[in-house]
Scaffold this motif. Sequence first.
Motif, PDB file in Angstrom:
ATOM      1  N   LYS A  78     -48.737 -31.851  46.330  1.00  0.00           N
ATOM      2  CA  LYS A  78     -48.343 -30.558  45.778  1.00  0.00           C
ATOM      3  C   LYS A  78     -49.056 -30.339  44.448  1.00  0.00           C
ATOM      4  O   LYS A  78     -49.492 -31.278  43.789  1.00  0.00           O
ATOM      5  N   LYS A  79     -49.129 -29.079  44.055  1.00  0.00           N
ATOM      6  CA  LYS A  79     -49.710 -28.744  42.754  1.00  0.00           C
ATOM      7  C   LYS A  79     -48.724 -29.101  41.651  1.00  0.00           C
ATOM      8  O   LYS A  79     -47.529 -28.872  41.772  1.00  0.00           O
ATOM      9  N   HIS A  80     -49.255 -29.684  40.582  1.00  0.00           N
ATOM     10  CA  HIS A  80     -48.474 -30.020  39.409  1.00  0.00           C
ATOM     11  C   HIS A  80     -49.099 -29.327  38.204  1.00  0.00           C
ATOM     12  O   HIS A  80     -50.316 -29.276  38.070  1.00  0.00           O
ATOM     13  N   GLY A  96     -54.561 -27.084  20.562  1.00  0.00           N
ATOM     14  CA  GLY A  96     -53.814 -27.845  21.566  1.00  0.00           C
ATOM     15  C   GLY A  96     -54.576 -28.017  22.865  1.00  0.00           C
ATOM     16  O   GLY A  96     -55.778 -27.823  22.949  1.00  0.00           O
ATOM     17  N   HIS A  97     -53.858 -28.392  23.894  1.00  0.00           N
ATOM     18  CA  HIS A  97     -54.465 -28.641  25.198  1.00  0.00           C
ATOM     19  C   HIS A  97     -54.388 -27.398  26.070  1.00  0.00           C
ATOM     20  O   HIS A  97     -53.518 -26.558  25.917  1.00  0.00           O
ATOM     21  N   ALA A  98     -55.292 -27.307  26.988  1.00  0.00           N
ATOM     22  CA  ALA A  98     -55.292 -26.198  27.948  1.00  0.00           C
ATOM     23  C   ALA A  98     -54.390 -26.572  29.125  1.00  0.00           C
ATOM     24  O   ALA A  98     -54.264 -27.743  29.482  1.00  0.00           O
ATOM     25  N   GLU A  99     -53.770 -25.593  29.732  1.00  0.00           N
ATOM     26  CA  GLU A  99     -52.898 -25.857  30.867  1.00  0.00           C
ATOM     27  C   GLU A  99     -53.737 -26.210  32.081  1.00  0.00           C
ATOM     28  O   GLU A  99     -54.635 -25.480  32.463  1.00  0.00           O
ATOM     29  N   ARG A 100     -53.445 -27.366  32.663  1.00  0.00           N
ATOM     30  CA  ARG A 100     -54.179 -27.814  33.838  1.00  0.00           C
ATOM     31  C   ARG A 100     -53.262 -27.826  35.045  1.00  0.00           C
ATOM     32  O   ARG A 100     -52.083 -28.112  34.933  1.00  0.00           O
ATOM     33  N   ASN A 101     -53.823 -27.535  36.185  1.00  0.00           N
ATOM     34  CA  ASN A 101     -53.124 -27.655  37.457  1.00  0.00           C
ATOM     35  C   ASN A 101     -53.858 -28.700  38.281  1.00  0.00           C
ATOM     36  O   ASN A 101     -55.058 -28.584  38.494  1.00  0.00           O
ATOM     37  N   VAL A 102     -53.138 -29.726  38.715  1.00  0.00           N
ATOM     38  CA  VAL A 102     -53.734 -30.787  39.523  1.00  0.00           C
ATOM     39  C   VAL A 102     -52.911 -30.961  40.791  1.00  0.00           C
ATOM     40  O   VAL A 102     -51.739 -30.580  40.846  1.00  0.00           O
ATOM     41  N   GLU A 118     -49.491 -29.118  34.051  1.00  0.00           N
ATOM     42  CA  GLU A 118     -49.384 -29.958  32.863  1.00  0.00           C
ATOM     43  C   GLU A 118     -48.616 -29.195  31.796  1.00  0.00           C
ATOM     44  O   GLU A 118     -49.043 -28.136  31.340  1.00  0.00           O
ATOM     45  N   ILE A 119     -47.460 -29.731  31.384  1.00  0.00           N
ATOM     46  CA  ILE A 119     -46.667 -29.058  30.372  1.00  0.00           C
ATOM     47  C   ILE A 119     -46.875 -29.653  28.993  1.00  0.00           C
ATOM     48  O   ILE A 119     -46.719 -28.965  27.994  1.00  0.00           O
ATOM     49  N   LYS A 120     -47.227 -30.901  28.931  1.00  0.00           N
ATOM     50  CA  LYS A 120     -47.646 -31.596  27.705  1.00  0.00           C
ATOM     51  C   LYS A 120     -48.812 -32.476  28.116  1.00  0.00           C
ATOM     52  O   LYS A 120     -49.028 -32.702  29.298  1.00  0.00           O
ATOM     53  N   PRO A 121     -49.573 -32.990  27.152  1.00  0.00           N
ATOM     54  CA  PRO A 121     -50.682 -33.870  27.546  1.00  0.00           C
ATOM     55  C   PRO A 121     -50.189 -35.054  28.383  1.00  0.00           C
ATOM     56  O   PRO A 121     -49.298 -35.796  27.961  1.00  0.00           O
ATOM     57  N   ASN A 122     -50.711 -35.160  29.592  1.00  0.00           N
ATOM     58  CA  ASN A 122     -50.389 -36.215  30.565  1.00  0.00           C
ATOM     59  C   ASN A 122     -48.924 -36.224  30.995  1.00  0.00           C
ATOM     60  O   ASN A 122     -48.399 -37.240  31.412  1.00  0.00           O
ATOM     61  N   LEU A 123     -48.242 -35.078  30.920  1.00  0.00           N
ATOM     62  CA  LEU A 123     -46.903 -34.910  31.458  1.00  0.00           C
ATOM     63  C   LEU A 123     -46.955 -33.715  32.395  1.00  0.00           C
ATOM     64  O   LEU A 123     -47.196 -32.590  31.971  1.00  0.00           O
ATOM     65  N   PHE A 124     -46.753 -33.969  33.692  1.00  0.00           N
ATOM     66  CA  PHE A 124     -46.934 -32.955  34.708  1.00  0.00           C
ATOM     67  C   PHE A 124     -45.594 -32.599  35.337  1.00  0.00           C
ATOM     68  O   PHE A 124     -44.668 -33.410  35.359  1.00  0.00           O
ATOM     69  N   GLN A 125     -45.506 -31.360  35.878  1.00  0.00           N
ATOM     70  CA  GLN A 125     -44.303 -30.888  36.536  1.00  0.00           C
ATOM     71  C   GLN A 125     -44.686 -30.289  37.876  1.00  0.00           C
ATOM     72  O   GLN A 125     -45.607 -29.469  37.961  1.00  0.00           O
ATOM     73  N   CYS A 126     -43.976 -30.694  38.931  1.00  0.00           N
ATOM     74  CA  CYS A 126     -44.225 -30.155  40.267  1.00  0.00           C
ATOM     75  C   CYS A 126     -43.869 -28.677  40.274  1.00  0.00           C
ATOM     76  O   CYS A 126     -42.821 -28.272  39.766  1.00  0.00           O
ATOM     77  N   ILE A 127     -44.728 -27.868  40.853  1.00  0.00           N
ATOM     78  CA  ILE A 127     -44.492 -26.432  40.876  1.00  0.00           C
ATOM     79  C   ILE A 127     -43.349 -26.088  41.827  1.00  0.00           C
ATOM     80  O   ILE A 127     -42.577 -25.180  41.564  1.00  0.00           O
ATOM     81  N   LYS A 128     -43.174 -26.862  42.895  1.00  0.00           N
ATOM     82  CA  LYS A 128     -42.148 -26.540  43.886  1.00  0.00           C
ATOM     83  C   LYS A 128     -40.763 -27.044  43.474  1.00  0.00           C
ATOM     84  O   LYS A 128     -39.801 -26.289  43.413  1.00  0.00           O
ATOM     85  N   CYS A 129     -40.635 -28.336  43.175  1.00  0.00           N
ATOM     86  CA  CYS A 129     -39.315 -28.910  42.922  1.00  0.00           C
ATOM     87  C   CYS A 129     -39.020 -29.161  41.448  1.00  0.00           C
ATOM     88  O   CYS A 129     -37.919 -29.593  41.103  1.00  0.00           O
ATOM     89  N   LYS A 130     -39.976 -28.932  40.570  1.00  0.00           N
ATOM     90  CA  LYS A 130     -39.822 -29.062  39.114  1.00  0.00           C
ATOM     91  C   LYS A 130     -39.593 -30.500  38.647  1.00  0.00           C
ATOM     92  O   LYS A 130     -39.084 -30.740  37.574  1.00  0.00           O
ATOM     93  N   ARG A 131     -39.985 -31.497  39.455  1.00  0.00           N
ATOM     94  CA  ARG A 131     -39.854 -32.892  39.051  1.00  0.00           C
ATOM     95  C   ARG A 131     -40.975 -33.247  38.084  1.00  0.00           C
ATOM     96  O   ARG A 131     -42.125 -32.861  38.272  1.00  0.00           O
TER      97      ARG A 131
END
Length: 87
Positions: free
Chosen positions: A62-64, A45-51, A66-79
């Motif tokens: 903010k830092k996001h 699978g893919h490695a967890e990335r923080n962008v 990656e929970i799935k390939p090319n699907l990111f989640q904000c660390i602060k508000c979880k959007r």
Amino acid sequence: MDWISFLTGGTCVALAFALFTSSHDDEEDDIIIDEETESELVVNGHAERNVIMSCQTCRKLKKHREIKPNLFQCIKCKRHVDLRRAS
């Protein structure tokens, strides 16, 4: 004052010499893979990335995560930010 100018000039010449004579190659090295190591290669699978991206809810960079390939989640508000290609 002459010694200061002499030492400054010598330092500038040494720096210019070091910058222009470095033999740093930007080309990537060729990697040769044996047939034995190629068959043992396993991809899990893919490695967890923080962008760092602009969050629409937080309205800041903010830092996001990656929970799935090319699907990111904000660390602060979880959007979720979906950068996947729409088919």
